[in-house]
Design a protein around this motif. Structure first.
Motif, PDB file in Angstrom:
ATOM      1  N   HIS A 290       0.877  -1.399   0.005  1.00 30.06           N
ATOM      2  CA  HIS A 290      -0.067   0.001   0.099  1.00 30.06           C
ATOM      3  C   HIS A 290       0.849   1.436  -0.114  1.00 30.06           C
ATOM      4  O   HIS A 290       0.352   2.223   0.280  1.00 30.06           O
ATOM      5  CB  HIS A 290      -1.001  -0.105   1.269  1.00 30.06           C
ATOM      6  N   GLY A 291       2.292   1.144  -0.263  1.00 29.01           N
ATOM      7  CA  GLY A 291       2.962   2.271  -0.577  1.00 29.01           C
ATOM      8  C   GLY A 291       2.901   3.389  -1.460  1.00 29.01           C
ATOM      9  O   GLY A 291       2.260   2.975  -2.519  1.00 29.01           O
ATOM     10  N   LEU A 292       3.269   4.332  -1.562  1.00 25.73           N
ATOM     11  CA  LEU A 292       3.032   5.404  -2.629  1.00 25.73           C
ATOM     12  C   LEU A 292       4.546   5.526  -3.174  1.00 25.73           C
ATOM     13  O   LEU A 292       5.556   6.111  -2.558  1.00 25.73           O
ATOM     14  CB  LEU A 292       2.684   6.829  -1.916  1.00 25.73           C
ATOM     15  N   CYS A 293       4.549   5.699  -4.301  1.00 25.44           N
ATOM     16  CA  CYS A 293       5.756   6.119  -5.258  1.00 25.44           C
ATOM     17  C   CYS A 293       5.478   7.402  -6.088  1.00 25.44           C
ATOM     18  O   CYS A 293       4.470   7.322  -6.777  1.00 25.44           O
ATOM     19  CB  CYS A 293       5.982   4.931  -6.176  1.00 25.44           C
ATOM     20  N   ILE A 294       6.234   8.341  -5.700  1.00 27.15           N
ATOM     21  CA  ILE A 294       6.092   9.760  -6.413  1.00 27.15           C
ATOM     22  C   ILE A 294       7.333   9.616  -7.545  1.00 27.15           C
ATOM     23  O   ILE A 294       8.430   9.566  -7.171  1.00 27.15           O
ATOM     24  CB  ILE A 294       6.417  10.965  -5.600  1.00 27.15           C
ATOM     25  N   VAL A 295       6.996   9.731  -8.642  1.00 25.80           N
ATOM     26  CA  VAL A 295       8.003   9.871  -9.849  1.00 25.80           C
ATOM     27  C   VAL A 295       8.278  11.357 -10.025  1.00 25.80           C
ATOM     28  O   VAL A 295       7.207  12.032 -10.440  1.00 25.80           O
ATOM     29  CB  VAL A 295       7.606   8.833 -10.935  1.00 25.80           C
ATOM     30  N   VAL A 296       9.364  11.783  -9.877  1.00 24.76           N
ATOM     31  CA  VAL A 296       9.745  13.282 -10.116  1.00 24.76           C
ATOM     32  C   VAL A 296      10.505  13.464 -11.632  1.00 24.76           C
ATOM     33  O   VAL A 296      10.353  14.247 -12.242  1.00 24.76           O
ATOM     34  CB  VAL A 296      10.511  13.989  -9.034  1.00 24.76           C
ATOM     35  N   SER A 297      11.363  12.258 -11.822  1.00 25.44           N
ATOM     36  CA  SER A 297      12.015  12.331 -13.168  1.00 25.44           C
ATOM     37  C   SER A 297      11.020  11.953 -14.328  1.00 25.44           C
ATOM     38  O   SER A 297       9.926  11.679 -14.192  1.00 25.44           O
ATOM     39  CB  SER A 297      13.158  11.200 -13.070  1.00 25.44           C
ATOM     40  N   PHE A 298      11.596  12.353 -15.598  1.00 26.17           N
ATOM     41  CA  PHE A 298      10.905  12.457 -16.630  1.00 26.17           C
ATOM     42  C   PHE A 298      11.473  11.368 -17.721  1.00 26.17           C
ATOM     43  O   PHE A 298      12.073  11.994 -18.769  1.00 26.17           O
ATOM     44  CB  PHE A 298      10.383  13.421 -17.202  1.00 26.17           C
ATOM     45  N   LEU A 299      12.042  10.187 -17.717  1.00 26.58           N
ATOM     46  CA  LEU A 299      12.529   9.269 -18.488  1.00 26.58           C
ATOM     47  C   LEU A 299      11.644   9.333 -19.822  1.00 26.58           C
ATOM     48  O   LEU A 299      10.683   9.077 -19.844  1.00 26.58           O
ATOM     49  CB  LEU A 299      12.703   7.834 -18.223  1.00 26.58           C
ATOM     50  N   GLU A 300      12.304   9.613 -20.928  1.00 21.61           N
ATOM     51  CA  GLU A 300      11.600   9.826 -22.230  1.00 21.61           C
ATOM     52  C   GLU A 300      10.887   8.427 -22.597  1.00 21.61           C
ATOM     53  O   GLU A 300       9.593   8.554 -23.203  1.00 21.61           O
ATOM     54  CB  GLU A 300      12.269  10.015 -23.522  1.00 21.61           C
ATOM     55  N   ARG A 301      11.488   7.218 -22.361  1.00 17.50           N
ATOM     56  CA  ARG A 301      11.072   6.125 -22.760  1.00 17.50           C
ATOM     57  C   ARG A 301       9.985   5.566 -21.661  1.00 17.50           C
ATOM     58  O   ARG A 301       9.331   4.495 -21.735  1.00 17.50           O
ATOM     59  CB  ARG A 301      12.125   5.224 -23.071  1.00 17.50           C
ATOM     60  N   GLY A 302      10.060   6.105 -20.346  1.00 16.13           N
ATOM     61  CA  GLY A 302       9.017   5.819 -19.555  1.00 16.13           C
ATOM     62  C   GLY A 302       9.637   4.931 -18.580  1.00 16.13           C
ATOM     63  O   GLY A 302      10.753   4.253 -18.951  1.00 16.13           O
ATOM     64  N   PHE A 303       8.990   4.449 -17.553  1.00 19.51           N
ATOM     65  CA  PHE A 303       9.397   3.258 -16.630  1.00 19.51           C
ATOM     66  C   PHE A 303       8.620   2.106 -16.994  1.00 19.51           C
ATOM     67  O   PHE A 303       7.225   2.131 -17.103  1.00 19.51           O
ATOM     68  CB  PHE A 303       9.352   3.718 -14.950  1.00 19.51           C
ATOM     69  N   GLN A 304       9.037   1.044 -16.659  1.00 18.80           N
ATOM     70  CA  GLN A 304       8.363  -0.522 -16.725  1.00 18.80           C
ATOM     71  C   GLN A 304       7.867  -0.596 -15.537  1.00 18.80           C
ATOM     72  O   GLN A 304       8.653  -0.789 -14.391  1.00 18.80           O
ATOM     73  CB  GLN A 304       8.976  -1.396 -17.166  1.00 18.80           C
ATOM     74  N   VAL A 305       6.747  -0.694 -15.033  1.00 19.97           N
ATOM     75  CA  VAL A 305       5.908  -1.004 -14.024  1.00 19.97           C
ATOM     76  C   VAL A 305       5.584  -2.482 -13.894  1.00 19.97           C
ATOM     77  O   VAL A 305       4.864  -2.951 -14.552  1.00 19.97           O
ATOM     78  CB  VAL A 305       4.816  -0.066 -13.629  1.00 19.97           C
ATOM     79  N   SER A 306       5.922  -3.026 -12.809  1.00 15.43           N
ATOM     80  CA  SER A 306       5.225  -4.481 -12.255  1.00 15.43           C
ATOM     81  C   SER A 306       3.825  -4.483 -11.993  1.00 15.43           C
ATOM     82  O   SER A 306       3.531  -3.829 -11.082  1.00 15.43           O
ATOM     83  CB  SER A 306       6.047  -5.124 -11.142  1.00 15.43           C
ATOM     84  N   ALA A 307       3.221  -5.374 -12.934  1.00 15.69           N
ATOM     85  CA  ALA A 307       1.693  -5.247 -12.555  1.00 15.69           C
ATOM     86  C   ALA A 307       1.448  -6.026 -11.255  1.00 15.69           C
ATOM     87  O   ALA A 307       0.649  -5.672 -10.528  1.00 15.69           O
ATOM     88  CB  ALA A 307       0.884  -6.165 -13.756  1.00 15.69           C
ATOM     89  N   SER A 308       2.468  -6.933 -10.920  1.00 11.40           N
ATOM     90  CA  SER A 308       2.360  -7.650  -9.681  1.00 11.40           C
ATOM     91  C   SER A 308       2.395  -6.736  -8.478  1.00 11.40           C
ATOM     92  O   SER A 308       1.630  -6.771  -7.504  1.00 11.40           O
ATOM     93  CB  SER A 308       3.302  -8.717  -9.374  1.00 11.40           C
ATOM     94  N   ASP A 309       3.283  -5.650  -8.372  1.00 15.23           N
ATOM     95  CA  ASP A 309       3.198  -4.722  -7.567  1.00 15.23           C
ATOM     96  C   ASP A 309       2.010  -3.871  -7.339  1.00 15.23           C
ATOM     97  O   ASP A 309       1.512  -3.316  -6.417  1.00 15.23           O
ATOM     98  CB  ASP A 309       4.555  -3.590  -7.738  1.00 15.23           C
ATOM     99  N   LEU A 310       1.449  -3.521  -8.533  1.00 18.60           N
ATOM    100  CA  LEU A 310      -0.039  -2.883  -8.370  1.00 18.60           C
ATOM    101  C   LEU A 310      -0.936  -3.844  -7.922  1.00 18.60           C
ATOM    102  O   LEU A 310      -1.935  -3.384  -7.139  1.00 18.60           O
ATOM    103  CB  LEU A 310      -0.281  -2.331  -9.861  1.00 18.60           C
ATOM    104  N   VAL A 311      -1.141  -4.782  -8.433  1.00 16.90           N
ATOM    105  CA  VAL A 311      -2.193  -5.938  -8.024  1.00 16.90           C
ATOM    106  C   VAL A 311      -2.077  -6.617  -6.805  1.00 16.90           C
ATOM    107  O   VAL A 311      -3.048  -6.445  -5.904  1.00 16.90           O
ATOM    108  CB  VAL A 311      -2.357  -6.783  -9.176  1.00 16.90           C
TER     109      VAL A 311
END
Length: 373
Positions: A290-311
């Protein structure tokens, strides 16, 4: 404080970007004119150098700047020397001679879009985030010059004791990291992590977070940045990501808190400042369920996010950029109250090339043009 309009030269020195991936060129050009009732002419006292300035100079943002030659610089601090005639109410509230600072965003917003109509804005018909406004140092000329025009509604007066050299880095690095911490909505005693803790934003974040009463874990991988983070004297736990795997660190945090369930180990929130996938993965691993990740950087290609982390871990991922004008005022007042300052190196206007070389060499902290040099 001076009264009336002081004498102002017709021309000024400015560092011009004349093409992408070329050195800045110091030249003499006309002092900019005031074209709107909200316009203020600022005599520059200091201007911070930001990662965004490097991005613009390298041509990584399409159609920015809109034309060459261009004056970059959006971390601006200086003194009001001229107002438009007639001037707006916002400008009238700021006497000639007032020391102010200004960020990039918020110059000449449209006053009509959904952002400007938001009743939570600082001024009726004004928004820091208006998509039709322009920005100092990117879509309009900025602060790498002796004078710059800003919008009276986007400036903040400087309190006594806060120098221009200390205020300038607050106009992007400071307000961005302060706003990111506020968006975490944490209470004193809760845990926050700052990935990239020794950089321009990160080392300010360590100081802001501690002053907010948070328990802070700072992570970096660059030797100079780690040294800088440790030199601040905060109570933050500073970690070398090269030597300590994220899983080892999160287990250490869990045991320190007396917790026995892995899902409950870790940080309540984490800020991701570097634009690398490794940094993102390291940071999200440190979060408890239930933690919160705040993204400040702006990687042009974006970040790969784990669906397991979200679900399965129910992590929340949010982005942030700067903050409202109200947040800008809070940032300056909070920094002055708690004596929060950037670790910085200063350069004269004619030494901007040396500043850029120093930026490319790395090492953390902030680099600032000091017009008194």
């Amino acid at each position: 404080m001076a009264s009336g309009q002081p004498s102002i030269p017709t021309h000024m020195k400015a560092q011009l970007l004349e093409a992408y991936n070329t050195p800045y060129a110091l030249k003499e050009i006309p002092v900019p004119a005031l074209t709107s009732p909200n316009d203020l002419l600022i005599r520059l006292d200091a201007a911070g150098y930001c990662h965004t300035d490097a991005v613009i100079a390298e041509g990584e943002w399409a159609n920015v700047p809109r034309q060459f030659p261009h004056i970059s610089g959006h971390e601006i601090a200086g003194t009001i020397v001229r107002k438009a005639s007639p001037s707006s109410t916002a400008a009238d509230e700021l006497p000639i001679g007032t020391r102010v600072a200004s960020p990039g965003r918020g110059y000449n917003p449209c006053g009509e879009c959904f952002e400007c109509r938001d009743p939570g804005n600082d001024y009726e018909g004004y928004s820091f985030f208006c998509p039709r406004s322009v920005s100092n140092g990117s879509s309009k000329h900025g602060g790498f010059a002796e004078y710059v025009v800003v919008d009276a509604r986007q400036v903040v007066p400087l309190p006594d004791g806060l120098s221009a050299v200390d205020a300038a880095p607050l106009m992007c690095a400071g307000v961005t990291i302060y706003s990111a911490l506020k968006r975490c909505n944490l209470s004193p005693g809760q845990r926050v992590g700052i990935i990239g803790c020794g950089g321009g934003l990160g080392h300010l974040g360590l100081q802001f977070a501690e002053a907010m009463g948070l328990r802070v874990t700072g992570v970096d991988a660059a030797p100079g940045a780690l040294e800088l983070a440790k030199s601040l004297g905060t109570k933050a736990h500073i970690v070398d990501a090269r030597a300590t795997p994220a899983e080892d660190l999160v287990r250490h945090i869990g045991k320190e808190d007396g917790k026995t369930d892995r899902a409950d180990f870790g940080l309540d929130a984490v800020l991701i400042l570097p634009d690398t996938q490794k940094s993102f993965d390291y940071g999200t691993t440190l979060l408890r369920n239930h933690g919160l990740c705040i993204v400040v950087s702006f990687l042009e290609r974006g970040f790969q996010v784990s669906a397991s982390d979200l679900v399965f871990r129910d992590l929340t991922i949010r982005g942030t950029m700067l903050g409202t004008h109200e947040t800008l005022h809070e940032t300056v007042e909070f920094a002055a109250k708690h004596n929060i300052k950037s670790v910085k190196q200063t350069f004269a206007l004619n030494k901007l090339g040396d500043l850029v070389d120093r930026y490319r060499a790395g090492g953390g902290g902030k680099l600032v043009l000091d017009m008194s040099l």
